[in-house]
Structures are given as structure tokens and as C-alpha cells.
Design an enzyme around this catalytic site. Structure first.
Site, PDB file in Angstrom:
ATOM      1  N   SER A 126       0.843  -1.200   0.000  1.00  0.00           N
ATOM      2  CA  SER A 126       0.000   0.000   0.000  1.00  0.00           C
ATOM      3  C   SER A 126       0.882   1.256   0.000  1.00  0.00           C
ATOM      4  CB  SER A 126      -0.961  -0.053   1.191  1.00  0.00           C
ATOM      5  OG  SER A 126      -1.981   0.901   1.067  1.00  0.00           O
ATOM      6  N   ASP A 182      -9.900  -4.812  -4.503  1.00  0.00           N
ATOM      7  CA  ASP A 182      -9.346  -3.795  -3.598  1.00  0.00           C
ATOM      8  C   ASP A 182     -10.238  -2.559  -3.614  1.00  0.00           C
ATOM      9  OD1 ASP A 182      -7.757  -1.884  -2.256  1.00  0.00           O
ATOM     10  OD2 ASP A 182      -5.915  -2.828  -2.944  1.00  0.00           O
ATOM     11  N   HIS A 214      -7.860  -5.406  -0.156  1.00  0.00           N
ATOM     12  CA  HIS A 214      -6.653  -4.632   0.170  1.00  0.00           C
ATOM     13  C   HIS A 214      -5.881  -5.386   1.256  1.00  0.00           C
ATOM     14  CE1 HIS A 214      -4.193  -1.081  -0.122  1.00  0.00           C
ATOM     15  NE2 HIS A 214      -4.233  -0.897   1.194  1.00  0.00           N
TER      16      HIS A 214
END
Length: 244
Positions: A126, A182, A214
Site C-alpha cells: 500500500s 481492492d 486490500h
């Protein structure tokens, strides 16, 4: 901004002779401990025995999408709504550049300790993956590889202005991976980032995992391990210097 308070990274020393280093960077709101389990799993398999793992901890900074409250972050984010353009709008350039400098410093410390740049991989998840792409491709030393999970390209509109000339990591392999479900960093942003990097001539691949949100999945972590083994093959004692 006042000087940031940074905790010392979590370290996993190599279990054999230390010949390579992986710096793996967590995402927003997490700490280095969040990825310790993945590292411990890789170490149990004994395929990366010569690799030292460094898991840095982000400083606590005000995060706009968290109502300005402080949480661990590598840079501020204004909106997380699954919209690709939201993450690209109002990017925290100052925060990104501060984190870039920190990771360049971590890389240099490893080089100063005797690990060449081409035996160092920078990667993350991320925010951590995004800053890994950015700091990796703007590094003034050649790296072994870059890993970016559920991530995207930072400061994409001016990225080429920020890379060093000549570029040291034009050919450096970049492994990007993303879940097609996601809702935090939309897959479209991952794809756009991949396509943009490809169009700029970078050596990037993108793997998409069906049904993954995610997060990370075992298959993805296995592929990261394979990438690390490929980029940081064991040297044994083949390059050991004479003790004379």
C-alpha cells in the site's frame, strides 16, 4: 514540520552469512510488526538465509482522511474512497520527499555496512509499496529489485522530473501485485501506474489476484519470495574475501 520521531526499524538478521538486505515497508496505520509474520514464514523455509530483513516503522503524523488525527504514515492522504483520482489528488509532496530521503538513508547505511546496492531490494504494501517504487526508482544507487503490493506511482505527473540523471534503476525489476477486489487502492490505479511505468521504459510486471481485497494472500507472498530468491540468489562463500 517539526523533526519527526522515528523508532528504530524491526530487524531480522540473516541466518547465514549476510550478503543481501530486504527493506519491507508497511502501509498506513500499521507498523513493521504487521509484516513480521510474513518474514518469519519466509525464514522458516530457509530459502533466504543470507538475507537480512529491515521492517521500518512509520512516524505518527496527522492524516487528513483520519480527521487530522495522528497515525503511522509515510505521507498524508486526503481521501481514501476507492477512487483512483482521489489518491492522486492533493498529494503530500513534502511528506513523500521526507520519506524518500529516509529510505535512501536506510539503503546507504546497508551499503556502508558492506552490502552492495545490487544486493538490496526495497518493497512494501500500500503506502509502503508506493514509497518503495518512488524511493527505489529515484535512488542514486542500482538496486536488485522493487516490490509494490496493492500500490501505485506517487507524484506521477512530475515523476520524470524527480528521477536522477543518469537513471540508476531504469532496468531494475519491479514486481507489482494487486487484488481485483481492492476497495482502498483501486485496481485501476494499480493498472494505470503499471502502464505509466511501462510507457516510461521501466522493467515492471503486474500480477492480479482474483477476489483479493486490500490485503495479501499466500499465493502472492509465495511469488514475492520467488522474486526475492531470483533477485538475491545465495552466494554461499563464493565471493568471500581472503582472510589473509
Amino acid at each position: 514540520m517539526a523533526s519527526l520521531v522515528r523508532a528504530q526499524p524491526l530487524l531480522f538478521p540473516a541466518t547465514a552469512r549476510h550478503t543481501a538486505t530486504v527493506i519491507f515497508v508497511h502501509g498506513l496505520g500499521d507498523t513493521g510488526h504487521g509484516w513480521a509474520g510474513a518474514v518469519e514464514n519466509w525464514r522458516r523455509r530457509q530459502r533466504l538465509d543470507e538475507v537480512k530483513f529491515i521492517l521500518p516503522h512509520a512516524p505518527a503524523i496527522p492524516i487528513t482522511c483520519n480527521w487530522g488525527m495522528k497515525m503511522p504514515g509515510w505521507y498524508d492522504i486526503h481521501t481514501i474512497d476507492g477512487n483512483a483520482e482521489s489518491l492522486r489528488r492533493n498529494e503530500d509532496e513534502a511528506g513523500i520527499l521526507r520519506s524518500q530521503a529516509y529510505f535512501h538513508e536506510l539503503i546507504q547505511k546497508e551499503i556502508d555496512a558492506g552490502i552492495p546496492g545490487d544486493r538490496i531490494v526495497l518493497g512494501g504494501f500500500s503506502q509502503g509499496g508506493a514509497i518503495s517504487i518512488f524511493a527505489g526508482l529515484t535512488s542514486k544507487v542500482k538496486l536488485a529489485g522493487i516490490v509494490a503490493l496493492s500500490s501505485y506511482l506517487l507524484l506521477s505527473s512530475k515523476f520524470l522530473e524527480l528521477v536522477p540523471k543518469p537513471e540508476f534503476n531504469k532496468e531494475t525489476p519491479i514486481f507489482m501485485a494487486h487484488g481485483d477486489s481492492d476497495q482502498v487502492v483501486n485496481l485501476e490505479l494499480g493498472k494505470k501506474s503499471y502502464e505509466l511505468l511501462k510507457s516510461m521504459g521501466y522493467n515492471v510486471t503486474l500480477k492480479i489476484y482474483e477476489g483479493m481485497e486490500h490485503s495479501a494472500c499466500p499465493e502472492e507472498l509465495d511469488e514475492v519470495e520467488s522474486f526475492l530468491r531470483e533477485r538475491l540468489p545465495a552466494l554461499g562463500n563464493s565471493d568471500a574475501k581472503s582472510e589473509l
